[in-house]
Design a protein around this motif. Structure first.
Motif, PDB file in Angstrom:
ATOM      1  N   GLY A 133       0.814  -1.207   0.000  1.00 29.28           N
ATOM      2  CA  GLY A 133       0.000   0.000   0.000  1.00 29.28           C
ATOM      3  C   GLY A 133       0.848   1.257   0.000  1.00 29.28           C
ATOM      4  O   GLY A 133       0.540   2.232  -0.698  1.00 29.28           O
ATOM      5  N   ALA A 134       1.923   1.259   0.802  1.00 28.43           N
ATOM      6  CA  ALA A 134       2.824   2.412   0.820  1.00 28.43           C
ATOM      7  C   ALA A 134       3.467   2.613  -0.545  1.00 28.43           C
ATOM      8  O   ALA A 134       3.580   3.748  -1.042  1.00 28.43           O
ATOM      9  CB  ALA A 134       3.891   2.219   1.897  1.00 28.43           C
ATOM     10  N   ALA A 135       3.866   1.506  -1.187  1.00 26.51           N
ATOM     11  CA  ALA A 135       4.480   1.603  -2.513  1.00 26.51           C
ATOM     12  C   ALA A 135       3.487   2.153  -3.525  1.00 26.51           C
ATOM     13  O   ALA A 135       3.840   3.002  -4.364  1.00 26.51           O
ATOM     14  CB  ALA A 135       4.988   0.237  -2.950  1.00 26.51           C
ATOM     15  N   ALA A 136       2.230   1.712  -3.448  1.00 26.47           N
ATOM     16  CA  ALA A 136       1.216   2.186  -4.387  1.00 26.47           C
ATOM     17  C   ALA A 136       0.958   3.675  -4.217  1.00 26.47           C
ATOM     18  O   ALA A 136       0.812   4.413  -5.206  1.00 26.47           O
ATOM     19  CB  ALA A 136      -0.079   1.395  -4.187  1.00 26.47           C
ATOM     20  N   LEU A 137       0.892   4.130  -2.974  1.00 26.24           N
ATOM     21  CA  LEU A 137       0.673   5.543  -2.711  1.00 26.24           C
ATOM     22  C   LEU A 137       1.799   6.389  -3.280  1.00 26.24           C
ATOM     23  O   LEU A 137       1.561   7.403  -3.969  1.00 26.24           O
ATOM     24  CB  LEU A 137       0.555   5.770  -1.199  1.00 26.24           C
ATOM     25  N   LEU A 138       3.039   5.997  -3.028  1.00 31.42           N
ATOM     26  CA  LEU A 138       4.180   6.797  -3.459  1.00 31.42           C
ATOM     27  C   LEU A 138       4.402   6.717  -4.968  1.00 31.42           C
ATOM     28  O   LEU A 138       4.830   7.696  -5.591  1.00 31.42           O
ATOM     29  CB  LEU A 138       5.425   6.357  -2.693  1.00 31.42           C
ATOM     30  N   GLU A 139       4.079   5.569  -5.551  1.00 30.60           N
ATOM     31  CA  GLU A 139       4.174   5.458  -7.005  1.00 30.60           C
ATOM     32  C   GLU A 139       3.143   6.356  -7.678  1.00 30.60           C
ATOM     33  O   GLU A 139       3.425   6.981  -8.712  1.00 30.60           O
ATOM     34  CB  GLU A 139       3.982   4.006  -7.435  1.00 30.60           C
ATOM     35  N   TYR A 140       1.956   6.437  -7.089  1.00 36.86           N
ATOM     36  CA  TYR A 140       0.940   7.336  -7.646  1.00 36.86           C
ATOM     37  C   TYR A 140       1.398   8.792  -7.552  1.00 36.86           C
ATOM     38  O   TYR A 140       1.247   9.569  -8.496  1.00 36.86           O
ATOM     39  CB  TYR A 140      -0.386   7.162  -6.911  1.00 36.86           C
ATOM     40  N   ALA A 141       1.967   9.164  -6.398  1.00 33.00           N
ATOM     41  CA  ALA A 141       2.466  10.533  -6.234  1.00 33.00           C
ATOM     42  C   ALA A 141       3.569  10.840  -7.243  1.00 33.00           C
ATOM     43  O   ALA A 141       3.647  11.961  -7.778  1.00 33.00           O
ATOM     44  CB  ALA A 141       2.973  10.736  -4.810  1.00 33.00           C
ATOM     45  N   GLN A 142       4.413   9.851  -7.529  1.00 35.34           N
ATOM     46  CA  GLN A 142       5.499  10.055  -8.500  1.00 35.34           C
ATOM     47  C   GLN A 142       4.943  10.242  -9.907  1.00 35.34           C
ATOM     48  O   GLN A 142       5.379  11.144 -10.641  1.00 35.34           O
ATOM     49  CB  GLN A 142       6.453   8.868  -8.469  1.00 35.34           C
ATOM     50  N   VAL A 143       3.992   9.413 -10.296  1.00 33.10           N
ATOM     51  CA  VAL A 143       3.390   9.541 -11.627  1.00 33.10           C
ATOM     52  C   VAL A 143       2.705  10.896 -11.765  1.00 33.10           C
ATOM     53  O   VAL A 143       2.802  11.568 -12.804  1.00 33.10           O
ATOM     54  CB  VAL A 143       2.391   8.389 -11.872  1.00 33.10           C
ATOM     55  N   ARG A 144       2.029  11.307 -10.730  1.00 33.51           N
ATOM     56  CA  ARG A 144       1.336  12.607 -10.737  1.00 33.51           C
ATOM     57  C   ARG A 144       2.324  13.755 -10.899  1.00 33.51           C
ATOM     58  O   ARG A 144       2.013  14.797 -11.488  1.00 33.51           O
ATOM     59  CB  ARG A 144       0.553  12.746  -9.423  1.00 33.51           C
ATOM     60  N   ALA A 145       3.538  13.582 -10.378  1.00 33.20           N
ATOM     61  CA  ALA A 145       4.546  14.639 -10.438  1.00 33.20           C
ATOM     62  C   ALA A 145       5.297  14.672 -11.762  1.00 33.20           C
ATOM     63  O   ALA A 145       6.155  15.537 -11.964  1.00 33.20           O
ATOM     64  CB  ALA A 145       5.540  14.466  -9.289  1.00 33.20           C
ATOM     65  N   ALA A 146       4.957  13.759 -12.680  1.00 34.12           N
ATOM     66  CA  ALA A 146       5.668  13.709 -13.961  1.00 34.12           C
ATOM     67  C   ALA A 146       5.439  14.964 -14.800  1.00 34.12           C
ATOM     68  O   ALA A 146       6.216  15.250 -15.726  1.00 34.12           O
ATOM     69  CB  ALA A 146       5.249  12.470 -14.747  1.00 34.12           C
ATOM     70  N   ASP A 147       4.364  15.713 -14.497  1.00 32.24           N
ATOM     71  CA  ASP A 147       4.090  16.939 -15.251  1.00 32.24           C
ATOM     72  C   ASP A 147       4.932  18.123 -14.781  1.00 32.24           C
ATOM     73  O   ASP A 147       4.847  19.215 -15.339  1.00 32.24           O
ATOM     74  CB  ASP A 147       2.608  17.298 -15.159  1.00 32.24           C
ATOM     75  N   ASP A 148       5.757  17.908 -13.723  1.00 31.52           N
ATOM     76  CA  ASP A 148       6.636  18.945 -13.179  1.00 31.52           C
ATOM     77  C   ASP A 148       5.874  20.141 -12.609  1.00 31.52           C
ATOM     78  O   ASP A 148       6.454  21.223 -12.415  1.00 31.52           O
ATOM     79  CB  ASP A 148       7.654  19.431 -14.217  1.00 31.52           C
ATOM     80  N   GLU A 149       4.591  19.967 -12.324  1.00 29.05           N
ATOM     81  CA  GLU A 149       3.854  21.014 -11.599  1.00 29.05           C
ATOM     82  C   GLU A 149       4.455  21.131 -10.199  1.00 29.05           C
ATOM     83  O   GLU A 149       4.666  20.110  -9.532  1.00 29.05           O
ATOM     84  CB  GLU A 149       2.374  20.661 -11.508  1.00 29.05           C
ATOM     85  N   PRO A 150       4.736  22.359  -9.747  1.00 28.92           N
ATOM     86  CA  PRO A 150       5.437  22.494  -8.463  1.00 28.92           C
ATOM     87  C   PRO A 150       4.703  21.859  -7.284  1.00 28.92           C
ATOM     88  O   PRO A 150       5.338  21.242  -6.433  1.00 28.92           O
ATOM     89  CB  PRO A 150       5.585  24.010  -8.289  1.00 28.92           C
ATOM     90  N   GLU A 151       3.379  21.978  -7.254  1.00 27.60           N
ATOM     91  CA  GLU A 151       2.638  21.374  -6.143  1.00 27.60           C
ATOM     92  C   GLU A 151       2.744  19.857  -6.184  1.00 27.60           C
ATOM     93  O   GLU A 151       2.842  19.209  -5.136  1.00 27.60           O
ATOM     94  CB  GLU A 151       1.171  21.795  -6.189  1.00 27.60           C
ATOM     95  N   HIS A 152       2.724  19.274  -7.389  1.00 27.69           N
ATOM     96  CA  HIS A 152       2.813  17.821  -7.505  1.00 27.69           C
ATOM     97  C   HIS A 152       4.205  17.326  -7.112  1.00 27.69           C
ATOM     98  O   HIS A 152       4.339  16.286  -6.456  1.00 27.69           O
ATOM     99  CB  HIS A 152       2.473  17.395  -8.929  1.00 27.69           C
ATOM    100  N   LEU A 153       5.234  18.071  -7.519  1.00 25.71           N
ATOM    101  CA  LEU A 153       6.595  17.718  -7.114  1.00 25.71           C
ATOM    102  C   LEU A 153       6.756  17.822  -5.604  1.00 25.71           C
ATOM    103  O   LEU A 153       7.392  16.973  -4.970  1.00 25.71           O
ATOM    104  CB  LEU A 153       7.607  18.625  -7.828  1.00 25.71           C
ATOM    105  N   ARG A 154       6.191  18.873  -5.026  1.00 28.05           N
ATOM    106  CA  ARG A 154       6.259  19.051  -3.564  1.00 28.05           C
ATOM    107  C   ARG A 154       5.571  17.906  -2.840  1.00 28.05           C
ATOM    108  O   ARG A 154       6.097  17.346  -1.868  1.00 28.05           O
ATOM    109  CB  ARG A 154       5.597  20.378  -3.188  1.00 28.05           C
ATOM    110  N   ASP A 155       4.365  17.542  -3.312  1.00 34.28           N
ATOM    111  CA  ASP A 155       3.608  16.492  -2.640  1.00 34.28           C
ATOM    112  C   ASP A 155       4.357  15.159  -2.696  1.00 34.28           C
ATOM    113  O   ASP A 155       4.423  14.422  -1.704  1.00 34.28           O
ATOM    114  CB  ASP A 155       2.226  16.345  -3.279  1.00 34.28           C
TER     115      ASP A 155
END
Length: 316
Positions: A133-155
């Motif tokens: 579950g921890a891996a799934a959460l962090l992998e989702y956050a990483q994929v979301r940050a692929a757009d280089d939006e600052p908030e997504h990178l921060r999260d």
């Protein structure tokens, strides 16, 4: 904390009795300057004692008239309003601290709180993710940050660091850029009682933090930003409530169990133990003053205890 800062922590609640407010102001200075408690903890103590003062004044009494009967009546009133036992226990602890100080300082004739019994708090453990579950959460956050939006990178960086280090959310948002050592993969945080500790983190967290520092943070920096590592959308230091909301949303979107930042800290501790770390090491990582706190805070399964016993005891 300076004396002026401590004075600002005093209650400005309009309790109606200047003498009582003077006593509470003095108590705030004692907590901040002599006991070196954090601003958050001082405010929590004052809020708890303020509840007692309000109860006294509703009945026409003042602090100087506080006795065990009035203390118990206040506690019963809190219970009848449905307050959780953990909150009641915390309030009793704060009032005991206050009564001991007030008696020594001459504001009360005796320490009336010494005989006040505290309800045993419920020991509810926070929600905890399994490793998948921890891996799934962090992998989702990483994929979301692929757009280089600052908030997504921060999260992504914030959640990676929370899970990798097990730090408290208050410690994480209080971290400055200079506290981060990407080369050594460590972060220096200031915990309860202004105690500093250095906590390691792994390669995934280092990768996320590097992206945030290099690409995300510069997009949010404002003249008033200062040295804060994690920033809000307006350039100020990230608010813990914002991070809590982020975690709730991403957990739902990733399809994992809902949890708060404290649950991610708890997950980190549980996974450290399951991976073979000893309690003393986990205690140091989490910044607990007492090993007993670490034992309550972490899941130690019978299988884990049996394996450790078998490995360590000469007559296992």
């Amino acid at each position: 904390m300076s004396r002026d800062d401590a004075a600002e922590l005093g209650p400005r609640s309009g309790l109606g009795d200047e003498a009582d407010e003077h006593v509470l102001d003095a108590f705030a200075r004692h907590l901040a300057l002599q006991r070196n408690l954090s601003e958050h903890t001082v405010r929590a103590y004052l809020g708890d004692v303020g509840s007692l003062v309000a109860h006294l004044q509703e009945s026409g009494a003042r602090l100087a008239e506080l006795d065990l009967t009035r203390l118990r009546a206040w506690l019963v009133g809190q219970q009848r309003r449905g307050m959780a036992r953990a909150t009641l226990a915390r309030r009793v602890a704060a009032v005991r601290t206050f009564c001991t100080w007030a008696a020594r300082a001459g504001h009360l004739p005796v320490d009336v709180g010494a005989r006040l019994r505290s309800p045993r708090p419920d020991r509810h453990l926070p929600a905890v993710l399994d490793v998948a579950g921890a891996a799934a959460l962090l992998e989702y956050a990483q994929v979301r940050a692929a757009d280089d939006e600052p908030e997504h990178l921060r999260d992504w960086a914030a959640l990676e660091l929370l899970y990798a280090s097990g730090v408290r959310v208050s410690e994480l948002v209080g971290t400055d850029v200079g506290d981060l050592d990407l080369g050594e993969r460590t972060v220096r945080v200031t915990g309860k009682g202004d105690k500093e500790r250095v906590v390691p983190f792994g390669i995934p967290a280092a990768r996320a933090l590097d992206r945030w520092v290099e690409r995300g943070r510069p997009q949010l920096v404002e003249p008033r930003t200062g040295s804060a590592l994690f920033l809000g959308v307006r350039g100020g230091r990230l608010d813990p409530r914002t991070l809590r909301g982020v975690l709730h949303r991403l957990a739902a979107q990733a399809g994992v169990q809902d949890l708060a930042p404290h649950g991610l800290r708890h997950s980190a501790a549980t996974h450290l133990l399951a991976g073979g770390s000893d309690l003393r090491t986990v205690q140091e990582v989490l910044g607990h003053a007492s090993l007993a706190t670490t034992q309550r805070y972490t899941h130690v399964t019978p299988e884990r205890l049996r394996a450790a016993y078998t490995q360590a005891h000469p007559r296992a």
